[in-house]
Write a protein that holds these residues in place. Structure first.
Motif, PDB file in Angstrom:
ATOM      1  N   HIS A  98       7.237  -1.040  -6.359  1.00 47.23           N
ATOM      2  CA  HIS A  98       5.832  -1.435  -6.162  1.00 47.23           C
ATOM      3  C   HIS A  98       5.590  -2.858  -6.683  1.00 47.23           C
ATOM      4  O   HIS A  98       4.854  -3.642  -6.061  1.00 47.23           O
ATOM      5  CB  HIS A  98       4.913  -0.441  -6.864  1.00 47.23           C
TER       6      HIS A  98
ATOM      7  N   ARG B 101      10.061   3.874  -8.384  1.00 43.81           N
ATOM      8  CA  ARG B 101       8.875   3.596  -7.577  1.00 43.81           C
ATOM      9  C   ARG B 101       8.047   2.454  -8.175  1.00 43.81           C
ATOM     10  O   ARG B 101       7.504   1.622  -7.442  1.00 43.81           O
ATOM     11  CB  ARG B 101       8.006   4.851  -7.470  1.00 43.81           C
TER      12      ARG B 101
ATOM     13  N   ASN C 180       0.829  -1.203   0.000  1.00 41.22           N
ATOM     14  CA  ASN C 180       0.000   0.000   0.000  1.00 41.22           C
ATOM     15  C   ASN C 180       0.871   1.264   0.000  1.00 41.22           C
ATOM     16  O   ASN C 180       0.579   2.245  -0.700  1.00 41.22           O
ATOM     17  CB  ASN C 180      -0.922   0.005   1.211  1.00 41.22           C
ATOM     18  N   GLU C 181       1.962   1.234   0.809  1.00 46.51           N
ATOM     19  CA  GLU C 181       2.858   2.398   0.877  1.00 46.51           C
ATOM     20  C   GLU C 181       3.522   2.654  -0.462  1.00 46.51           C
ATOM     21  O   GLU C 181       3.570   3.799  -0.947  1.00 46.51           O
ATOM     22  CB  GLU C 181       3.916   2.176   1.953  1.00 46.51           C
ATOM     23  N   SER C 182       4.033   1.601  -1.078  1.00 44.46           N
ATOM     24  CA  SER C 182       4.702   1.795  -2.377  1.00 44.46           C
ATOM     25  C   SER C 182       3.716   2.248  -3.439  1.00 44.46           C
ATOM     26  O   SER C 182       4.076   2.984  -4.363  1.00 44.46           O
ATOM     27  CB  SER C 182       5.396   0.500  -2.802  1.00 44.46           C
ATOM     28  N   GLY C 183       2.479   1.843  -3.295  1.00 46.16           N
ATOM     29  CA  GLY C 183       1.459   2.281  -4.245  1.00 46.16           C
ATOM     30  C   GLY C 183       1.187   3.774  -4.130  1.00 46.16           C
ATOM     31  O   GLY C 183       1.022   4.464  -5.153  1.00 46.16           O
ATOM     32  N   GLU C 184       1.113   4.244  -2.902  1.00 42.50           N
ATOM     33  CA  GLU C 184       0.891   5.678  -2.697  1.00 42.50           C
ATOM     34  C   GLU C 184       2.074   6.492  -3.207  1.00 42.50           C
ATOM     35  O   GLU C 184       1.900   7.533  -3.876  1.00 42.50           O
ATOM     36  CB  GLU C 184       0.665   5.951  -1.217  1.00 42.50           C
ATOM     37  N   LEU C 185       3.313   6.039  -2.921  1.00 47.15           N
ATOM     38  CA  LEU C 185       4.505   6.751  -3.402  1.00 47.15           C
ATOM     39  C   LEU C 185       4.597   6.719  -4.924  1.00 47.15           C
ATOM     40  O   LEU C 185       5.041   7.705  -5.544  1.00 47.15           O
ATOM     41  CB  LEU C 185       5.762   6.124  -2.785  1.00 47.15           C
TER      42      LEU C 185
ATOM     43  N   ARG D  32       2.284  11.700 -10.548  1.00 50.25           N
ATOM     44  CA  ARG D  32       1.754  13.059 -10.666  1.00 50.25           C
ATOM     45  C   ARG D  32       2.893  14.082 -10.806  1.00 50.25           C
ATOM     46  O   ARG D  32       2.778  15.056 -11.559  1.00 50.25           O
ATOM     47  CB  ARG D  32       0.891  13.377  -9.439  1.00 50.25           C
TER      48      ARG D  32
ATOM     49  N   GLU E 156       2.030   6.686  -6.955  1.00 52.93           N
ATOM     50  CA  GLU E 156       1.044   7.635  -7.458  1.00 52.93           C
ATOM     51  C   GLU E 156       1.581   9.075  -7.342  1.00 52.93           C
ATOM     52  O   GLU E 156       1.396   9.903  -8.261  1.00 52.93           O
ATOM     53  CB  GLU E 156      -0.259   7.485  -6.676  1.00 52.93           C
ATOM     54  N   ILE E 157       2.290   9.370  -6.245  1.00 53.47           N
ATOM     55  CA  ILE E 157       2.877  10.708  -6.079  1.00 53.47           C
ATOM     56  C   ILE E 157       3.930  10.972  -7.149  1.00 53.47           C
ATOM     57  O   ILE E 157       3.968  12.060  -7.764  1.00 53.47           O
ATOM     58  CB  ILE E 157       3.487  10.849  -4.668  1.00 53.47           C
TER      59      ILE E 157
END
Length: 375
Positions: free
Chosen positions: A146, A142, A102-107, A113, A109-110
């Motif tokens: 992920h 990243r 979940n953490e790697s997924g959020e990073l 963007r 996505e950042i």
């Protein structure tokens, strides 16, 4: 002298002959069966051993000999402390793997963007090419991390499934793929506290609602047997009871050594009266001749390579040998296909007879003497 026991009479050749004492029986009309009789033991249609898929110490056995068992019942339970601990460890590892994913997924996505923002700024001549390359490299890093975390998550899920499966193996069940009827425990091989390895049998389970009767048929009778042909089953221990079976399977070949073929009969035992291992006699009727000529099997003799019977000429009191063609036979009687014979045939004393010899029948004399005495 007029003594019957040593009276002399003239035969067909005119020579003097001594009367031969014989026993006789009537020729009669009846039904004759062409049948095969086989002696075997009955076997359960299904029998299997219940064994664990893992090793361990038996904590509990839930069934004993003779108990009824249903499809899917838990037969025994093994010590599950180690397996339970392994499941807890696998669950903890899965939580860590899921958090990392979940953490790697959020990073990721950042960084995606950020890469899009830098590219937009580059188009507006606000950001440099180096900034675009740095943002792109960070996105790729990243993404790779992920993917690694995703694989770790799947690995942790598989490890948990495996741990749960091993825990489930500590509950040993009995299951079968066909039939909804209950079955029975035939043997209990181990008790609580025993240390066992994988595939060590604990109990055996049998289905006694249906039996298989296996018979070996010789070449002469092989082609007489047809699918679904009925058979009578008589247990040696229950001679007054007759059960009915049907031919279920016919082997497509004969054994080259024994010259026999395997035939399987299906025997219904819904009443559960019969038990596996019982010695039985199976009788299969291949064909029936009704209202045919029948004589006792003892009357059939061989003379000059010809099969025949001695028919008594009641008027002349001589025994004439008549060659015959026999048909169906059993241990008591034989069918006479041709020629048509009537009267009585000799059943005892034939070894002393030749064609046309004079005979005396003691049983007739006893009856006559008895009647005379009564008068």
């Amino acid at each position: 002298k007029n003594n019957t026991s040593d009276k002399k009479v003239a035969g067909r050749s005119g020579a003097k002959q001594v009367l031969v004492a014989v026993e006789a029986a009537n020729v009669f009309k009846g039904d004759m069966h062409d049948e095969g009789i086989y002696s075997r033991s009955i076997e359960p249609k299904s029998k299997f051993m219940v064994a664990p898929k893992t090793s361990g110490r038996i904590k509990k056995v839930n069934f004993n000999i003779g108990d009824t068992i249903k499809n899917g019942d838990i037969v025994a339970e093994l010590d599950d402390e180690e397996a339970t601990l392994a499941v807890e460890q696998a669950e903890a590892a899965l939580e860590i793997a899921r958090a990392n994913y979940n953490e790697s997924g959020e990073l990721l996505e950042i960084s995606r963007r950020e890469l899009e923002r830098v590219k937009t700024m580059r188009k507006q001549k606000v950001a440099s090419e180096v900034e675009v390359e740095n943002a792109s490299a960070d996105f790729k890093t990243r993404s790779a991390k992920h993917l690694v975390n995703k694989s770790s998550l799947r690995q942790a899920e598989a490890a948990l499934s495996q741990a749960k499966l091993k825990l489930a193996y500590t509950k040993v069940d009995a299951s079968w793929s066909y039939g909804v009827n209950d079955r029975f425990v035939a043997e209990r091989l181990l008790d609580e506290g025993a240390m066992i390895t994988a595939n060590t049998p604990i109990i055996s389970v049998i289905d006694i609602t249906n039996f298989t009767v296996v018979i070996d048929v010789v070449e002469r009778d092989y082609f007489k047997i047809k699918q679904d042909m009925e058979a009578e089953i008589i247990p040696t221990a229950l001679p007054d009871k007759v059960y009915h079976a049907k031919v279920k399977r016919i082997a497509p070949m004969l054994d080259e050594v024994s010259r026999q073929a395997r035939i399987e009969l299906n025997l219904d035992n819904s009443s559960n009266e019969l038990k596996p291992g019982l010695f039985i006699t199976a009788k299969i009727i291949y064909g029936t001749h009704t209202n045919t000529t029948v004589v006792p099997i003892e009357a059939l003799v061989i003379r000059n390579d010809h099969e025949g019977v001695f028919v008594i000429d009641e008027a002349k009191k001589v025994a004439n040998f008549v060659p015959v063609k026999s048909g169906y036979k059993n241990s008591i009687q034989v069918e006479i296909v041709s020629p048509e014979i009537k009267g009585r045939v000799v059943t005892l004393g034939q070894h002393l007879l030749e064609d046309g010899m004079a005979v005396r029948i003691p049983s007739d004399e006893e009856k006559a003497n008895g009647s005379e005495a009564k008068k």
